[in-house]
Design a protein around this motif. Structure first.
Motif, PDB file in Angstrom:
ATOM      1  N   LYS A 295      41.523  -2.660 -14.372  1.00  0.00           N
ATOM      2  CA  LYS A 295      41.022  -1.531 -13.595  1.00  0.00           C
ATOM      3  C   LYS A 295      40.557  -1.959 -12.210  1.00  0.00           C
ATOM      4  O   LYS A 295      40.449  -1.135 -11.301  1.00  0.00           O
ATOM      5  CB  LYS A 295      39.866  -0.848 -14.344  1.00  0.00           C
ATOM      6  N   GLU A 296      40.240  -3.257 -12.062  1.00  0.00           N
ATOM      7  CA  GLU A 296      39.870  -3.843 -10.774  1.00  0.00           C
ATOM      8  C   GLU A 296      38.687  -3.146 -10.118  1.00  0.00           C
ATOM      9  O   GLU A 296      38.645  -2.973  -8.893  1.00  0.00           O
ATOM     10  CB  GLU A 296      41.075  -3.859  -9.823  1.00  0.00           C
ATOM     11  N   ARG A 297      37.734  -2.720 -10.916  1.00  0.00           N
ATOM     12  CA  ARG A 297      36.505  -2.188 -10.341  1.00  0.00           C
ATOM     13  C   ARG A 297      35.669  -3.340  -9.781  1.00  0.00           C
ATOM     14  O   ARG A 297      35.741  -4.460 -10.281  1.00  0.00           O
ATOM     15  CB  ARG A 297      35.706  -1.440 -11.409  1.00  0.00           C
ATOM     16  N   PRO A 298      34.883  -3.100  -8.748  1.00  0.00           N
ATOM     17  CA  PRO A 298      34.055  -4.174  -8.189  1.00  0.00           C
ATOM     18  C   PRO A 298      32.985  -4.616  -9.195  1.00  0.00           C
ATOM     19  O   PRO A 298      32.528  -3.821 -10.016  1.00  0.00           O
ATOM     20  CB  PRO A 298      33.423  -3.530  -6.952  1.00  0.00           C
ATOM     21  N   ASN A 299      32.600  -5.878  -9.108  1.00  0.00           N
ATOM     22  CA  ASN A 299      31.570  -6.409 -10.013  1.00  0.00           C
ATOM     23  C   ASN A 299      30.187  -5.874  -9.682  1.00  0.00           C
ATOM     24  O   ASN A 299      29.287  -5.926 -10.519  1.00  0.00           O
ATOM     25  CB  ASN A 299      31.552  -7.938  -9.955  1.00  0.00           C
ATOM     26  N   TYR A 300      30.022  -5.393  -8.465  1.00  0.00           N
ATOM     27  CA  TYR A 300      28.725  -4.852  -8.055  1.00  0.00           C
ATOM     28  C   TYR A 300      28.926  -3.900  -6.888  1.00  0.00           C
ATOM     29  O   TYR A 300      29.953  -3.942  -6.187  1.00  0.00           O
ATOM     30  CB  TYR A 300      27.757  -5.975  -7.656  1.00  0.00           C
ATOM     31  N   ILE A 301      27.963  -3.010  -6.676  1.00  0.00           N
ATOM     32  CA  ILE A 301      27.979  -2.067  -5.553  1.00  0.00           C
ATOM     33  C   ILE A 301      26.669  -2.225  -4.799  1.00  0.00           C
ATOM     34  O   ILE A 301      25.588  -2.176  -5.400  1.00  0.00           O
ATOM     35  CB  ILE A 301      28.135  -0.611  -6.033  1.00  0.00           C
ATOM     36  N   ILE A 302      26.756  -2.429  -3.512  1.00  0.00           N
ATOM     37  CA  ILE A 302      25.565  -2.642  -2.692  1.00  0.00           C
ATOM     38  C   ILE A 302      25.111  -1.325  -2.096  1.00  0.00           C
ATOM     39  O   ILE A 302      25.880  -0.636  -1.405  1.00  0.00           O
ATOM     40  CB  ILE A 302      25.841  -3.668  -1.575  1.00  0.00           C
ATOM     41  N   ARG A 303      23.866  -0.977  -2.367  1.00  0.00           N
ATOM     42  CA  ARG A 303      23.289   0.271  -1.844  1.00  0.00           C
ATOM     43  C   ARG A 303      22.748   0.071  -0.435  1.00  0.00           C
ATOM     44  O   ARG A 303      22.900   0.926   0.429  1.00  0.00           O
ATOM     45  CB  ARG A 303      22.173   0.747  -2.774  1.00  0.00           C
ATOM     46  N   SER A 304      22.094  -1.081  -0.206  1.00  0.00           N
ATOM     47  CA  SER A 304      21.564  -1.360   1.126  1.00  0.00           C
ATOM     48  C   SER A 304      21.405  -2.875   1.295  1.00  0.00           C
ATOM     49  O   SER A 304      21.345  -3.623   0.323  1.00  0.00           O
ATOM     50  CB  SER A 304      20.199  -0.678   1.323  1.00  0.00           C
ATOM     51  N   LYS A 305      21.362  -3.313   2.559  1.00  0.00           N
ATOM     52  CA  LYS A 305      21.114  -4.715   2.881  1.00  0.00           C
ATOM     53  C   LYS A 305      20.537  -4.782   4.296  1.00  0.00           C
ATOM     54  O   LYS A 305      20.656  -3.823   5.070  1.00  0.00           O
ATOM     55  CB  LYS A 305      22.383  -5.538   2.774  1.00  0.00           C
TER      56      LYS A 305
END
Length: 307
Positions: A295-305
């Motif tokens: 499915k190649e979904r990302p391992n994480y999603i960044i909300r802010s940095k």
């Protein structure tokens, strides 16, 4: 001037952040030849972890943070920090002060001697329970026995990786990341250092027995096909075992002996049914990993940095 990146995953660690941040700053005051950055990865914390990071970063340009959109797990948090680090070497450690910052100079020294990976072996203090020690030893024994990488007892995620090793890890496209095994798998020149884990400064451990078992399954299935072979061997073994029952059936048929014992038959059915479910479970785990991978979904999603 060489730069060291410190990667620290944080999940509900509001009470520890100021302490570990201060201790790391003290360490680098005695290392004037090195620049550094501290990358905190907020792994979907439900407390004031993010607020604390924002407050500390307002007074410290060395502090960088990544905030996940939700909890993606410790290993993904460490991987995210590695993805965004730009130091000549990256040190990963926990936020709870069990990984002593005072060991950082020793790790850097070994790195300067030419080692690409400087990892640590955790030794338990006397106040650690017998149950904790034995379950930890059992975890590493099973992991090393069933996987294709050998991990020493007490291997931890407190380690230093050269930038060349980080580049290799970044290129891996695995969904279920098991960094302890991955670091061993990539090879390079490695060196281990023993340390005695301190008590948590604040909060409670996030690793329950259930999470440790899941962690073990992730490690085993990420680096080995042995469970699949084990399932096949079990199938052949019990198929052969069932053949031994044929002479008794023939004898009973010829002599018209009544075959009684419904309890033993029921137990046999239940036993073999359990074996089949175990084998199906093993197959299911591997199929699930393939399903997640394609499915190649990302391992994480960044909300802010903040960088």
């Amino acid at each position: 001037m060489k730069k060291i990146s410190i990667v620290i995953p944080a999940y509900n660690e509001e009470g520890n952040l100021s302490i570990i941040h201060g201790e790391i700053k003290k360490v680098f005051l005695n290392l004037p030849d090195y620049d550094y950055e501290i990358i905190y990865v907020n792994d979907g914390s439900r407390d004031a972890t993010q607020k604390t990071l924002e407050e500390i970063s307002s007074n410290c340009p060395k502090l960088k943070y990544l905030e996940f959109s939700r909890n993606f797990g410790h290993q993904n948090a460490v991987k995210a920090g590695m993805d965004y680090a730009d130091g000549n070497a990256v040190i990963s450690m926990d936020a709870d002060m069990q990984h002593p910052p005072t060991m950082i100079p020793d790790m850097i020294k070994k790195w300067e001697e030419g080692y690409d990976v400087v990892y640590t072996i955790r030794k338990y203090s006397k106040n650690i329970s017998f149950f904790k020690r034995k379950t930890s030893d059992f975890f590493y024994h099973i992991l090393s026995s069933l996987s294709d990488v050998e991990l020493e007892k007490g291997s931890s995620d407190f380690r230093l990786l050269d930038a060349s090793v980080i580049d290799v890890i970044r290129k891996t496209g695995e969904t279920d990341i098991f960094l302890r095994g991955l670091v061993k798998w990539v090879g390079f020149k490695q060196y281990s250092i023993d340390f005695v884990a301190a008590d948590r400064f604040s909060g409670s451990s996030k690793y329950s027995l259930g999470k440790m078992i899941k962690f073990a399954f992730t490690g085993i299935t990420a680096f080995s096909m042995k469970p699949l072979y084990l399932a096949a061997y079990l199938g052949f073994f019990f198929s052969f075992l069932s053949l031994l029952y044929i002479p008794y059936v023939i004898y009973a048929f010829i002599n018209k002996t009544e075959i009684s014992g419904w309890a033993s038959i029921l137990m046999t059915v239940v036993f073999f049914g359990g074996i089949q479910l175990i084998i199906l479970g093993i197959l299911g785990i591997y199929m699930g990993k393939i399903f997640k991978q394609i499915k190649e979904r990302p391992n994480y999603i960044i909300r802010s940095k903040n960088f």
